[in-house]
Design a protein around this motif. Structure first.
Motif, short mmCIF file in Angstrom:
data_model
loop_
_atom_site.label_atom_id
_atom_site.label_comp_id
_atom_site.label_asym_id
_atom_site.label_seq_id
_atom_site.Cartn_x
_atom_site.Cartn_y
_atom_site.Cartn_z
N LEU A 68 0.83 -1.20 0.00
CA LEU A 68 0.00 0.00 0.00
C LEU A 68 0.87 1.26 0.00
CD1 LEU A 68 -2.85 1.23 0.18
CD2 LEU A 68 -2.62 1.18 2.67
N ARG A 69 1.93 1.26 0.80
CA ARG A 69 2.80 2.44 0.87
C ARG A 69 3.42 2.72 -0.50
NH1 ARG A 69 6.27 0.67 4.24
NH2 ARG A 69 5.11 1.26 6.11
N THR A 70 3.86 1.67 -1.16
CA THR A 70 4.47 1.83 -2.49
C THR A 70 3.44 2.32 -3.50
OG1 THR A 70 6.08 0.09 -2.05
CG2 THR A 70 5.67 0.65 -4.36
N ASP A 71 2.24 1.71 -3.47
CA ASP A 71 1.19 2.10 -4.42
C ASP A 71 0.71 3.52 -4.18
OD1 ASP A 71 1.42 -0.37 -5.58
OD2 ASP A 71 -0.43 -1.20 -4.73
N LEU A 72 0.63 3.94 -2.90
CA LEU A 72 0.24 5.32 -2.62
C LEU A 72 1.26 6.30 -3.17
CD1 LEU A 72 -1.10 5.05 1.06
CD2 LEU A 72 -2.45 5.64 -0.96
N ALA A 73 2.53 5.97 -3.00
CA ALA A 73 3.60 6.84 -3.50
C ALA A 73 3.57 6.95 -5.02
CB ALA A 73 4.96 6.34 -3.03
N ASN A 74 3.12 5.88 -5.67
CA ASN A 74 3.10 5.85 -7.14
C ASN A 74 1.72 6.13 -7.71
OD1 ASN A 74 5.86 5.12 -7.26
ND2 ASN A 74 5.35 2.95 -6.99
N ALA A 75 0.78 6.54 -6.83
CA ALA A 75 -0.61 6.83 -7.25
C ALA A 75 -1.20 5.63 -7.99
CB ALA A 75 -0.66 8.08 -8.12
N THR A 109 -7.03 6.36 1.25
CA THR A 109 -7.17 5.59 0.01
C THR A 109 -6.34 6.24 -1.09
OG1 THR A 109 -9.04 6.87 -0.88
CG2 THR A 109 -9.56 5.10 0.69
N GLY A 110 -6.49 5.71 -2.28
CA GLY A 110 -5.79 6.31 -3.42
C GLY A 110 -6.32 7.69 -3.76
N GLN A 111 -7.44 8.08 -3.19
CA GLN A 111 -8.01 9.41 -3.42
C GLN A 111 -7.65 10.39 -2.31
OE1 GLN A 111 -12.15 7.92 -3.98
NE2 GLN A 111 -12.05 8.93 -5.98
N GLY A 112 -6.91 9.94 -1.32
CA GLY A 112 -6.51 10.82 -0.24
C GLY A 112 -7.08 10.40 1.10
N ARG A 113 -7.03 11.32 2.05
CA ARG A 113 -7.45 11.06 3.43
C ARG A 113 -8.90 11.50 3.64
NH1 ARG A 113 -4.25 10.55 8.10
NH2 ARG A 113 -2.45 11.03 6.76
#
Length: 260
Positions: free
Chosen positions: A81-88, A173-177
């Motif tokens: 999740l951390r990697t995917d959030l950083a890469n959107a 989420t991928g859309q933010g907090r």
């Protein structure tokens, strides 16, 4: 000198052997007449031993093995999740594979921080709380429903009933907090359709079993979004019983025993 021969009468030899035969006969009789209840006691003790081993195995599974398994899964999911959030790259709608990390759920009041995965069936919720795929993504308009385990696999929702009105809930989420405030915690019949209906513009509903082994009641916590909802995306429109039924919510004793 004439040798003297001593003769043992045949009848004396027969009399001396008779006691030996009688002793052997009595021994055989004792062996053959062992009470049948001795065999029953053996079966009983073996049965109790097997039950005891199953109970020990069950306790080890619930309090040790499943917890370690879930902790490892959460560690891997957190990294992903951390990697995917950083890469959107975190999916925010459409058809998402079961088990995909989609959000981080944080509830400080009960010390909860867990990665939420897509899907809420029994298999998927072993890794962490699961998003019911037929509901909107957390933070979007509508009622997002997340189901979590009560007593095994990390017990993420073990303290759900302790939440009080006003407690803070955060979803990333991928859309933010997105920030929510708890509006209440109730117990409802298992499968109640009201759990999946919207109350307000954007809600988060957290669900678990109402007790260990419970099959007929759910503990449900509702939280209301603070602020504006995220843009809506497509999601499955039909509830799947495998994802909202009791299998994924209660402590499934037969399943646990089979998987020891």
């Amino acid at each position: 000198m004439t040798a003297t021969h001593l003769a043992v009468p045949i009848e004396d030899a027969s009399r001396s052997a008779a006691p030996d035969r009688e002793a052997r006969r009595r021994t055989r009789a004792r062996v053959e007449t062992v009470p049948a209840r001795d065999g029953a006691w053996t079966v009983l003790w073996v049965g109790l031993l097997v039950i005891g081993l199953l109970v020990v195995g069950f306790i080890a599974h619930v309090f040790v093995i499943s917890r370690v398994t879930q902790a490892r899964a959460q560690h891997h999911l957190e990294e992903t999740l951390r990697t995917d959030l950083a890469n959107a790259a975190v999916p925010v709608g459409g058809v998402i594979a079961r088990g995909t990390p989609i959000a981080r759920l944080e509830i400080p009041a009960i010390g909860l921080s867990q990665v939420v995965v897509e899907g809420s069936d029994s298999e998927t919720t072993r890794s962490g709380p699961g998003h019911v795929r037929a509901t909107p993504m957390p933070g979007q308009s509508g009622n997002a429903v997340v189901i979590g385990r009560l007593a095994s696999y990390g017990r993420p929702f073990a303290r759900l009933a302790d939440l009080a009105r006003g407690d803070a809930v955060t979803i990333i989420t991928g859309q933010g907090r997105s920030r929510f405030r708890v509006t209440g915690t109730t117990t409802v019949p298992a499968g109640a359709r009201s759990v999946f209906t919207s109350v307000g513009s954007a809600n988060l509903t957290l669900v678990t079993a109402a007790g260990v082994g419970a099959t007929d009641r759910w503990t449900v916590t509702r939280a209301r979004l603070v602020g504006e909802p995220k843009p809506a995306s497509a999601h499955l429109g039909r509830l799947d019983r495998a994802e909202v039924g009791v299998v994924g919510l209660r402590l499934d004793w037969p399943e646990v025993l089979l998987r020891l």
